[in-house]
Design an enzyme around this catalytic site. Structure first.
Site, PDB file in Angstrom:
ATOM      1  CB  SER A 142      -0.877  -0.004   1.266  1.00  7.68           C
ATOM      2  OG  SER A 142      -1.508   1.241   1.458  1.00  7.68           O
ATOM      3  CE1 TYR A 154      -4.334  -1.945   5.029  1.00 14.09           C
ATOM      4  CE2 TYR A 154      -3.228   0.164   4.706  1.00 14.09           C
ATOM      5  CZ  TYR A 154      -3.871  -0.943   4.180  1.00 14.09           C
ATOM      6  OH  TYR A 154      -4.046  -1.059   2.823  1.00 14.09           O
ATOM      7  CE  LYS A 158      -1.649  -3.711   3.336  1.00 13.33           C
ATOM      8  NZ  LYS A 158      -1.800  -4.909   2.482  1.00 13.33           N
TER       9      LYS A 158
END
Length: 306
Positions: A142, A154, A158
């Site tokens: 991402s 998150y 990533k």
């Protein structure tokens, strides 16, 4: 690498979003497609859609956070098709709850899917790709892997996916293995990532509730996603990267300026300073003011009456 009949592609998180778009793109090119997802009902619907391209498909319900499940996915792929050439470790979740004051379960879930899912996928399929004569691995990271600021679990996973994918690329290059490697770093894409807690695992107990402040942020996140790039456009870029043997896949190159500013700041030893303006979102000061107001209102409602 050329795609087409005789090639076998495996996609995790294939029941929706980017994963489904990738499965359709590979099928449109004539590849046989293995669709893996944790959602059986959605997976069945995706298989019907992908199979309409006239290619062979296989569906395998898979919890990518479990090594046994991913090993079983690899075994089922080889048993059915005898080979595998493209593997897209794409399954991902956004998270739920407060990462610092809430339960540790949020971290366990996000790390399990977003990071361990990629690790398990690479380890389970890399030997089979080599034995199949070569192929390509695509790991979905991402822009949050280059610039933090979304949600701590998150962002952390990533960043880890970007790092491990670079390491994998260096390894296969040094070993001269016939395997290409790509790292997909999208920005806003029209997916269901904001609703990923629908797949919260029962083994972790009840899904954490969102605070009023998180609901404010989530509203803007959903809007940015709804206005984002169609998943099919992302899939086309991935197919092109596989064809060209290209490592980086940036569907939103305009985001790179923010990432570059961050790296320049790191080089100068400056403390982190989030930008006021961020693609697809309102000004940071506005969001912070709305979040604080929502949190204060929530606190007043929860306080005992005089």
């Amino acid at each position: 690498m050329e795609l087409g009949p005789g090639k076998v592609a495996v996609v995790t998180g294939a029941a929706s979003g980017i994963g489904l778009a990738l499965a359709n793109a590979f099928a449109a090119a004539g590849c046989s497609v293995v669709l893996a997802d944790i959602d059986q009902a959605a997976l069945d619907g995706a298989a019907a859609e992908v199979g309409a391209h006239g290619v062979d498909t296989l569906t395998v319900v898979t919890d990518v956070s479990k090594i046994e499940a991913v090993d079983a996915l690899a075994a089922a792929t080889i048993e059915r098709f005898g080979a595998v050439h493209i593997v897209c470790n794409n399954a991902g979740v956004g998270g739920a709850g407060d990462p610092w004051l809430g339960g540790i379960e949020t971290w366990e879930w996000v790390i399990g899917v977003n990071l361990w899912g990629v690790v398990h996928g690479v380890r389970a399929f890399l030997p089979h790709i080599v034995m199949s004569g070569g192929g390509h691995i695509v790991n979905t990271a991402s822009m949050a892997g280059l610039y933090p600021g979304f949600a701590a679990p998150y962002d952390a996973t990533k960043h880890a996916v970007v790092a491990l994918t670079e390491s994998l690329y260096s390894t296969v290059q040094a070993a001269q293995l016939p395997v290409g490697v790509s790292c997909l770093c999208p920005g806003w894409v029209r997916t269901g990532i904001a609703e990923s807690d629908r797949n919260w695992p029962a083994e972790l107990g009840a899904a954490p509730e969102r605070t009023a402040g998180q609901e404010v942020s989530l509203g803007y996140l959903r809007r940015a996603i709804d206005e984002g790039m169609p998943p099919a456009a992302v899939a086309d870029l991935v197919v092109a990267a596989i064809h060209d043997d290209r490592f980086w896949v940036f569907p939103h190159p305009e985001w790179l300026e923010i990432a570059m500013e961050r790296f320049h700041s790191i080089g100068e030893g400056a403390n982190p300073s989030p930008p006021e303006e961020f693609p697809g979102m309102p000004p940071r000061s506005q969001m912070l003011a709305e979040v604080m107001a929502a949190m204060m209102a929530e606190a007043e409602q929860q306080s005992p009456a005089d």
